[in-house]
Write a protein that holds these residues in place. Structure first.
Motif, short mmCIF file in Angstrom:
data_model
loop_
_atom_site.label_atom_id
_atom_site.label_comp_id
_atom_site.label_asym_id
_atom_site.label_seq_id
_atom_site.Cartn_x
_atom_site.Cartn_y
_atom_site.Cartn_z
N GLY A 1 0.83 -1.20 0.00
CA GLY A 1 0.00 0.00 0.00
C GLY A 1 0.87 1.25 0.00
N ILE A 2 0.48 2.23 -0.81
CA ILE A 2 1.13 3.54 -0.76
C ILE A 2 0.23 4.46 0.06
N THR A 3 0.78 5.00 1.14
CA THR A 3 -0.03 5.86 2.01
C THR A 3 0.15 7.32 1.61
N TRP A 4 -0.98 8.02 1.53
CA TRP A 4 -0.96 9.45 1.20
C TRP A 4 -1.84 10.15 2.23
N LYS A 5 -1.18 10.75 3.21
CA LYS A 5 -1.93 11.37 4.30
C LYS A 5 -1.29 12.71 4.66
N ASN A 6 -2.12 13.72 4.89
CA ASN A 6 -1.61 15.04 5.29
C ASN A 6 -0.48 15.53 4.38
N ASN A 7 -0.71 15.46 3.07
CA ASN A 7 0.26 15.92 2.07
C ASN A 7 1.58 15.19 2.09
N ARG A 8 1.59 14.02 2.71
CA ARG A 8 2.82 13.23 2.77
C ARG A 8 2.54 11.88 2.12
N MET A 9 3.50 11.41 1.30
CA MET A 9 3.31 10.13 0.64
C MET A 9 4.44 9.22 1.08
N PHE A 10 4.09 8.03 1.58
CA PHE A 10 5.14 7.16 2.10
C PHE A 10 4.79 5.67 2.02
N LEU A 11 5.85 4.87 2.17
CA LEU A 11 5.72 3.42 2.29
C LEU A 11 6.10 3.04 3.71
N HIS A 12 5.41 2.05 4.26
CA HIS A 12 5.80 1.51 5.55
C HIS A 12 6.14 0.03 5.31
N LEU A 13 7.43 -0.28 5.29
CA LEU A 13 7.86 -1.64 4.93
C LEU A 13 8.44 -2.36 6.14
N PHE A 14 8.04 -3.61 6.30
CA PHE A 14 8.59 -4.40 7.40
C PHE A 14 9.86 -5.14 6.94
N LYS A 15 10.79 -5.26 7.87
CA LYS A 15 12.04 -5.96 7.57
C LYS A 15 11.75 -7.39 7.16
N GLY A 16 12.57 -7.90 6.25
CA GLY A 16 12.43 -9.30 5.86
C GLY A 16 11.91 -9.47 4.45
N SER A 17 11.18 -8.48 3.93
CA SER A 17 10.68 -8.61 2.56
C SER A 17 11.76 -8.19 1.57
N THR A 18 11.68 -8.75 0.36
CA THR A 18 12.63 -8.37 -0.69
C THR A 18 12.49 -6.89 -1.03
N THR A 19 11.25 -6.39 -1.02
CA THR A 19 11.03 -4.96 -1.31
C THR A 19 11.79 -4.10 -0.28
N TYR A 20 11.71 -4.50 0.98
CA TYR A 20 12.46 -3.78 2.03
C TYR A 20 13.95 -3.78 1.71
#
Lengths: 225, 225
Positions: free
Chosen positions: A43-62
């Motif tokens: 999920g891509i989070t877009w809140k309060n004019n801020r866009m971010f990723l929250h990734l947990f350790k262990g995934s290849t994407t991380y």
């Protein structure tokens, strides 16, 4: 974040809205991997004019985004692509390479960036990681859009927000509850309420207020927060 | 069903796919009603080259479509419009009138039809009821598209299929299950499996087969049909 305002206006067309938008992220693997690219839904989070990723350790994407600054967010309504990339590695043939030109900070030079994307995506956005905030088990990465591509213009405008879907599901379940009085439907509504609070856009949250109004009229609202 | 093949190709662009597509149907009320138009969400089923509505007795949409041949299927990603029209009457200002010209069966004459639509829909399809099969508590109405309208081209291509949504939810819940082993996630997956079987497109059902493959690898597939 230069030109970001202009870019943000284009986001809706590319399937990214306020709240959390579900996309398939494609990233370049480290050179010692036996696959050149990785795909996984996030999920891509877009809140309060801020866009971010929250990734947990262990995934290849991380792993990849702690090393690389650029990635693509791919949009598709193909359930197979979605399920495969959640649980398995996609074959090499599933990927293509997209290139974009970015102005350097000093405004004088340009650099070419290249990022793996999904060949069968309907469209995708190239993103840049602009800062990383590490915690014990995860990282929050602030991102900004760099470029936009459309493969399949028939599918422009398709969004995937779990909150919107959950409002529709809540409406359907409350209608069924009215007919059957089966309390399982109240459990389903409560489940979708949590998704709306977490992922929904402003309008989705407003939509759920109408469901709550109806719940109050049916005198079952006290099961809800 | 003349020209229907051509029209069917356009359906995807207007949010209607095989399986069941969730739309807001707008219909003309009987002249003794104190509102001129009615709006309510219903699924349009498209299976084996047949497109139909299955309406239960008692709803205003049922009453109106037993009397009138034309209606509109409106597409929106506005959760408020969706929830309001599920539980309450929309105000008169929410509606507009769309007109279309239809060739008569003899091919020589034309008639003008007019149908209420939602002013804030992104796009809509005008449909004609071509036959009705009544049962004790419901009716199955075969329908065909007559004309297509776009209000908001940014949103072209947005579909609403509960099956697709449910594949994504099943993937998310199975990922959570892998992390937590909480059996509630298996219940959620089972719930979404039923929606996929009922509403999903071919690709959605194929997508769920991948979820099932993963369930087998985790040795929990025997909880599923």
């Amino acid at each position: 974040m230069k030109e970001t305002a202009k870019n943000l206006n284009r986001m809706a067309k590319f399937g990214i809205s306020e709240g959390i938008s579900e996309m398939i992220l494609t990233t370049k693997n480290a050179s010692d991997s036996n696959k050149t690219a990785n795909a996984a839904p996030f999920g891509i989070t877009w809140k309060n004019n801020r866009m971010f990723l929250h990734l947990f350790k262990g995934s290849t994407t991380y792993e990849n985004l702690m090393r690389e600054d650029y990635f693509a967010a791919n949009m598709t309504d193909d359930a197979v692509l979605y399920a495969k990339s959640t649980f398995y590695d996609l074959e090499e043939e599933a990927f293509d390479i997209a290139a974009a030109i970015e102005d350097e900070e000093n405004g004088e030079e340009q650099k070419t960036i290249s990022v793996p994307v999904l060949k069968n995506a309907d469209r995708f956005v190239l993103f840049k990681c602009v800062s990383r905030l590490e915690a014990a088990d995860s990282v929050v990465i602030d991102i900004e859009p760099v470029d936009f591509f459309i493969f399949n213009s028939e599918k422009e405008g398709f969004i995937f927000n779990r909150g919107f879907h959950s409002v529709v599901e809540a409406c359907i379940h409350l209608t069924r509850y009215e007919l059957t009085k089966d309390p399982i439907y109240i459990d389903y509504i409560r489940h979708h309420q949590r998704i709306i609070q977490k992922c929904g856009r402003k309008r989705d949250k407003e939509g759920f207020l109408i469901v709550k109004k109806k719940l109050m009229e049916l005198e079952i609202a006290d099961h809800f927060e």
